[in-house]
Design a protein around this motif. Structure first.
Motif, PDB file in Angstrom:
ATOM      1  N   LYS A  38      27.048  -4.704  82.847  1.00 45.51           N
ATOM      2  CA  LYS A  38      28.247  -4.186  81.966  1.00 45.51           C
ATOM      3  C   LYS A  38      29.427  -5.007  82.520  1.00 45.51           C
ATOM      4  N   ALA A  39      29.667  -5.322  83.809  1.00 45.61           N
ATOM      5  CA  ALA A  39      30.984  -6.003  84.249  1.00 45.61           C
ATOM      6  C   ALA A  39      30.708  -7.503  83.837  1.00 45.61           C
ATOM      7  N   THR A  40      29.183  -8.093  84.089  1.00 45.77           N
ATOM      8  CA  THR A  40      29.198  -9.360  83.607  1.00 45.77           C
ATOM      9  C   THR A  40      29.329  -9.587  82.174  1.00 45.77           C
ATOM     10  N   LEU A  41      28.935  -8.859  81.220  1.00 48.27           N
ATOM     11  CA  LEU A  41      29.087  -9.097  79.771  1.00 48.27           C
ATOM     12  C   LEU A  41      30.039  -8.690  79.229  1.00 48.27           C
ATOM     13  N   SER A  42      30.968  -7.915  79.667  1.00 43.94           N
ATOM     14  CA  SER A  42      32.195  -7.487  79.321  1.00 43.94           C
ATOM     15  C   SER A  42      33.429  -8.601  79.272  1.00 43.94           C
ATOM     16  N   TYR A  43      32.895  -9.528  78.274  1.00 41.71           N
ATOM     17  CA  TYR A  43      33.815 -10.758  78.122  1.00 41.71           C
ATOM     18  C   TYR A  43      35.197 -10.373  77.541  1.00 41.71           C
ATOM     19  N   PHE A  44      34.976  -9.660  76.377  1.00 45.73           N
ATOM     20  CA  PHE A  44      36.171  -9.481  75.340  1.00 45.73           C
ATOM     21  C   PHE A  44      36.332  -7.867  75.184  1.00 45.73           C
ATOM     22  N   PRO A  45      37.519  -7.497  74.749  1.00 44.29           N
ATOM     23  CA  PRO A  45      37.607  -6.245  74.266  1.00 44.29           C
ATOM     24  C   PRO A  45      36.450  -5.844  73.107  1.00 44.29           C
ATOM     25  N   ALA A  46      36.077  -4.815  72.972  1.00 43.59           N
ATOM     26  CA  ALA A  46      34.888  -4.549  72.085  1.00 43.59           C
ATOM     27  C   ALA A  46      35.096  -4.872  70.621  1.00 43.59           C
ATOM     28  N   CYS A  61      12.034  -6.677  64.608  1.00 46.62           N
ATOM     29  CA  CYS A  61      13.175  -5.620  64.631  1.00 46.62           C
ATOM     30  C   CYS A  61      14.524  -6.652  64.400  1.00 46.62           C
ATOM     31  N   SER A  62      14.433  -7.916  64.317  1.00 40.56           N
ATOM     32  CA  SER A  62      15.597  -8.569  64.169  1.00 40.56           C
ATOM     33  C   SER A  62      16.612  -8.205  65.211  1.00 40.56           C
ATOM     34  N   TRP A  63      16.254  -8.221  66.372  1.00 42.23           N
ATOM     35  CA  TRP A  63      17.163  -7.703  67.511  1.00 42.23           C
ATOM     36  C   TRP A  63      17.047  -8.806  68.552  1.00 42.23           C
ATOM     37  N   PRO A  64      18.338  -9.286  69.148  1.00 40.67           N
ATOM     38  CA  PRO A  64      18.192 -10.440  70.029  1.00 40.67           C
ATOM     39  C   PRO A  64      17.688  -9.951  71.386  1.00 40.67           C
ATOM     40  N   ASN A  65      17.220 -10.730  72.190  1.00 42.09           N
ATOM     41  CA  ASN A  65      16.699 -10.655  73.412  1.00 42.09           C
ATOM     42  C   ASN A  65      17.823 -10.166  74.185  1.00 42.09           C
ATOM     43  N   LEU A  66      17.544  -9.228  75.257  1.00 45.67           N
ATOM     44  CA  LEU A  66      18.555  -8.674  75.909  1.00 45.67           C
ATOM     45  C   LEU A  66      18.390  -8.875  77.423  1.00 45.67           C
ATOM     46  N   GLN A  76      27.234  -9.910  74.463  1.00 47.28           N
ATOM     47  CA  GLN A  76      28.289  -8.876  74.666  1.00 47.28           C
ATOM     48  C   GLN A  76      27.904  -7.810  73.525  1.00 47.28           C
ATOM     49  N   SER A  77      28.095  -8.148  72.405  1.00 51.47           N
ATOM     50  CA  SER A  77      27.953  -7.074  71.258  1.00 51.47           C
ATOM     51  C   SER A  77      26.317  -6.522  70.931  1.00 51.47           C
ATOM     52  N   ALA A  78      25.405  -7.557  71.368  1.00 48.83           N
ATOM     53  CA  ALA A  78      24.118  -6.897  71.380  1.00 48.83           C
ATOM     54  C   ALA A  78      23.673  -6.089  72.404  1.00 48.83           C
ATOM     55  N   TYR A  79      24.194  -6.457  73.598  1.00 46.36           N
ATOM     56  CA  TYR A  79      23.757  -5.740  74.805  1.00 46.36           C
ATOM     57  C   TYR A  79      24.659  -4.252  74.822  1.00 46.36           C
ATOM     58  N   PHE A  80      25.708  -4.235  74.558  1.00 45.79           N
ATOM     59  CA  PHE A  80      26.457  -2.801  74.419  1.00 45.79           C
ATOM     60  C   PHE A  80      25.870  -1.964  72.990  1.00 45.79           C
ATOM     61  N   GLY A  81      25.920  -2.871  71.975  1.00 45.43           N
ATOM     62  CA  GLY A  81      25.396  -2.313  70.897  1.00 45.43           C
ATOM     63  C   GLY A  81      24.016  -1.426  71.028  1.00 45.43           C
ATOM     64  N   PHE A  82      23.118  -2.294  71.749  1.00 41.32           N
ATOM     65  CA  PHE A  82      21.756  -1.321  71.790  1.00 41.32           C
ATOM     66  C   PHE A  82      21.891  -0.086  72.613  1.00 41.32           C
ATOM     67  N   GLY A  83      22.736  -0.235  73.592  1.00 44.70           N
ATOM     68  CA  GLY A  83      22.797   1.026  74.502  1.00 44.70           C
ATOM     69  C   GLY A  83      23.691   2.143  73.576  1.00 44.70           C
ATOM     70  N   GLN A  84      24.335   1.804  72.858  1.00 47.58           N
ATOM     71  CA  GLN A  84      25.112   2.660  71.916  1.00 47.58           C
ATOM     72  C   GLN A  84      24.201   2.755  70.745  1.00 47.58           C
ATOM     73  N   ARG A  85      23.194   2.507  70.519  1.00 46.65           N
ATOM     74  CA  ARG A  85      22.241   2.799  69.417  1.00 46.65           C
ATOM     75  C   ARG A  85      22.709   2.557  68.088  1.00 46.65           C
ATOM     76  N   PHE A  86      23.502   1.503  67.950  1.00 45.18           N
ATOM     77  CA  PHE A  86      23.901   0.994  66.780  1.00 45.18           C
ATOM     78  C   PHE A  86      22.626   0.494  65.655  1.00 45.18           C
ATOM     79  N   PHE A  87      21.640   0.312  66.414  1.00 41.99           N
ATOM     80  CA  PHE A  87      20.442  -0.246  65.465  1.00 41.99           C
ATOM     81  C   PHE A  87      20.182   1.144  64.624  1.00 41.99           C
ATOM     82  N   ASP A  88      20.398   2.371  65.282  1.00 46.05           N
ATOM     83  CA  ASP A  88      20.020   3.564  64.356  1.00 46.05           C
ATOM     84  C   ASP A  88      20.775   3.918  63.334  1.00 46.05           C
TER      85      ASP A  88
END
Length: 692
Positions: free
Chosen positions: A267-275, A372-377, A671-683
């Protein structure tokens, strides 16, 4: 006179002894504590580990000597010295448990303390030997030292069958046992010569303990510099092999486990920008001109404009080809036209993705990107993750919603890589695996040969009464590069047996032959004219090891074929990746609406890009450039040519504006892919508010 002088010296001596006696006593006690047996035992173990690591480094170099570039001898010897700093870290970690035990009062006078020293030294030697031997073949296969990937296969029967069939396991085991045994014998011989002087049970030899503790901390940091050493300290030249020789495999494995399995670090590494900033950049990348994002609570969900043509519902056969590098495919590289004549033939009548890249380097990662058309994380593949056990949109779930029957065919064990559970939970109606074939079906340890998968596909479509979506995951083009016995005479060895991948080229020819036979049989069926075929590789292969990450290695195959659905052949020259396969497939059959996919329909205009994550290294391809970043560490920009025989050029400094632009895109996307997956934006049912 002489008597007076002697008396004077005696008086002075008495006074000095009187005044300095306490100090001398403390010095003697200090020196006695330093010479406590715990000190030489700790130092013995530490330096014995250092020596063992250096020996195995020599074995590593010797076993991989065919990968050493010309005129590199001096650099290889230099790498042994450069690598000592990382060796210090590993030696300190292996010595720490022994250090703690030997300084426990009375431990050296008790049998359990002596047994611990002997047992721990044996465990240390075996752990180093096993790891270094695994690393030899792992590096040859993946051009990387052992990392988190290893842990994801340890419990699989296929892995052990594959190892015994492919590698000289008996020779390696004998080598490991022999080296470890000799090392342990030498360690114990010296250990027995050390006079065991246990600590006084009433007090710890504090000075020795503190000095050794400080030394171990310094070693664990790799020196006295301001910051602890990192794997980047082993990168000392432009010679990739020399750099990897210096990089301690055990250190690399530990760092990989610590960073990629630590959510807080990621989370610290991939927090490059505000969401919001990251999502704005990402939406610009993944959207077609007329797409809109109607739901601010789910920034991934996008709505496409209604298609100009009505939905068609052909049978769809999606063939995912095991380890099929684009460089060895004739329609992409004519040098190998004799390897894939059947794929070459259909490419002339289909839609080909001329510059398509894999999103990862393993089958599990490829499945997540393609289906799934989802990037590798970073970390474990998408299909492993607990978040994906429900409501993860897949090709099967989307097509199932419009009336398709969905089937997954795999020649091996469907539980491998968590495939069976993931696919059944996310849209597939039926899974066929090796147990569904007759027990005497010819197979490798990975599963039945591809020709039998294609025969099963024909059988399913012959009896299909509704539109059918079949995903066929092949297995044959994989080590040990074997053919069915009845194909040996039909498919001769590759014309150039000195080619480093001659065996793989032969199995690629076999797979292409089975594809040709499958399509010839399909053309005789009534359902052929109502079927769309898709062929895509699950990942590339490390064909070029001279560069740290050669852009030719992740190039793969991607093509669509269906004469009744493709009006004119089309070559798409923009950069694409596996995540674009599903959106493009849906575009061909005119199935649009809302989705939460990351790829683009490449039939629509727009810039191309591809993101490829391999362990801790993320590559971002755009145009004739690729941006490379080691997560949380260094980054570079390279320019390269689309040609198969040209190298790359570091333009980080000379094209700094482009460097920052591609860095911005790559970081926002990941960043968006990593956090988006954790927030289940695919759902598609997820309406939670975005988190920063």
């Amino acid at each position: 006179m002489l008597r007076k002088r002697a008396g004077l010296f005696a008086t002075i001596k008495i006074k000095l002894e009187f005044h300095f006696a306490p100090m001398l006593t403390r010095i003697r006690q200090f020196l006695k504590s330093i010479h406590n047996s715990a000190t030489p035992i700790t130092l013995l173990h530490f330096f014995a580990i250092m020596l063992l690591i250096s020996f195995w480094r020599g074995v590593w170099v010797w076993q991989l000597r065919d990968l050493i570039p010309e005129n590199s001898t001096a650099l290889i010897f230099q790498a042994f010295g450069v690598g000592l700093r990382l060796d210090l870290v590993v030696s300190a970690l292996f010595t720490l448990p022994l250090f703690i035990i030997v300084f426990i009062p009375t431990s050296l006078s008790m049998n359990w303390g002596k047994y611990f020293i002997k047992t721990w030294s044996m465990i240390s030697g075996l752990a180093i030997g096993i790891s270094m031997i695994i690393d030899i073949e792992f590096f040859r296969e993946f051009d990387s030292h052992i990392n988190l990937t290893v842990t994801q296969y340890l419990g699989t029967d296929e892995l052990w069958q594959f190892l015994w069939a492919t590698y000289p396991m008996v020779r390696y085991l004998l080598l490991m046992i022999g080296v470890t045994g000799l090392w342990w014998f030498g360690f114990n011989r010296i250990f027995r010569k050390i006079h065991l002087q246990p600590s006084n049970p009433r007090w710890l030899p504090i000075p020795a303990f503190l000095i050794l503790a400080i030394l171990l901390v310094i070693a664990g940091r790799g020196g006295l510099q301001e910051r602890p050493v990192n794997w980047g300290n082993a990168i000392f030249s432009q010679n990739h092999f020399a750099n990897q020789t210096a990089l301690n495999p055990l250190y690399f494995f530990g760092r990989s486990m610590a960073q990629l399995s630590d959510t807080k670090n990621l989370k610290a590494t991939l927090s490059y920008f505000p969401a919001d900033t990251a999502w704005t950049i990402t939406q610009e990348l993944i959207s077609s001109p007329d797409d809109i994002f109607p739901n601010p609570q789910n920034p991934l969900r996008r709505r496409h404009q209604p298609p100009e043509h009505p939905l068609t519902k052909p049978h769809i056969v999606l063939v995912i080809l095991e380890t099929f590098p684009g460089e060895y495919c004739g329609y992409l590289n004519p040098v190998y036209a004799d390897i894939t004549p059947n794929l070459d033939a259909i490419s002339r009548d289909g839609i080909t993705l001329q510059r398509i890249y894999a999103n990862g380097h393993r089958t599990a990662q490829g499945l997540g990107a393609i289906l799934c058309s989802w990037p590798n994380l970073p970390g474990t593949p998408v299909i492993y993750r607990v978040e994906a056990q429900r409501n993860m949109p897949t090709a099967a779930s989307v097509l199932g919603d419009v009336g398709y029957e969905t089937t997954f065919l795999y020649g091996g064990d469907a539980d491998f890589d968590n495939m069976g559970g993931f696919f059944l939970a996310n849209g597939y109606d039926r899974i066929y695996e090796q147990d569904d074939f007759p027990a005497d079906t010819p197979a490798t340890m990975w599963g039945v040969y591809d020709e039998y998968l294609f025969d099963k596909t024909l059988t399913i479509l012959d009896t299909a009464e509704t539109p059918h979506f079949l995903t066929v995951l092949t297995v044959s083009n994989h080590q040990p590069w074997s053919l069915p016995a009845h194909r040996e005479a039909q498919i001769p060895p590759y014309r150039n047996q000195s080619h480093p991948n001659a065996d793989m080229l032969r199995t690629m020819r076999y797979v292409d032959t089975t594809i040709g036979e499958f399509l010839d049989s399909a053309r005789q069926r009534t359902w052929f004219d109502s079927t769309l075929f898709v062929f895509v590789s699950d990942h590339g292969r490390t064909l070029h090891q001279a560069e740290f990450h050669d852009p030719r290695n992740p190039r793969i195959v991607g093509l669509f074929y269906g004469p009744a659905f493709i009006d004119e052949p089309l070559q798409i020259g923009t950069i694409t990746s596996q995540i674009d396969i599903l959106p493009t497939l849906l575009g061909i059959i005119h199935l649009d609406g809302e989705d939460t996919f990351w790829g683009r329909n490449r039939l629509m205009p727009g810039p191309g890009f591809a993101g490829m994550l391999r362990n801790e290294r993320f590559d971002w391809y755009a145009g004739d450039y690729f941006y490379e970043e080691v997560l949380g560490d260094q980054s570079r920009l390279y320019r390269y040519s689309d040609s198969w025989d040209t190298g790359i050029e570091d333009v980080t400094q000379s094209e700094s504006v482009r460097y920052k632009s591609l860095q911005r895109e790559a970081r926002a996307f990941l960043q968006s892919a990593y956090f988006g997956f954790g927030q289940r934006f695919f759902d598609p049912t997820n309406l939670q508010v975005k988190a920063d």
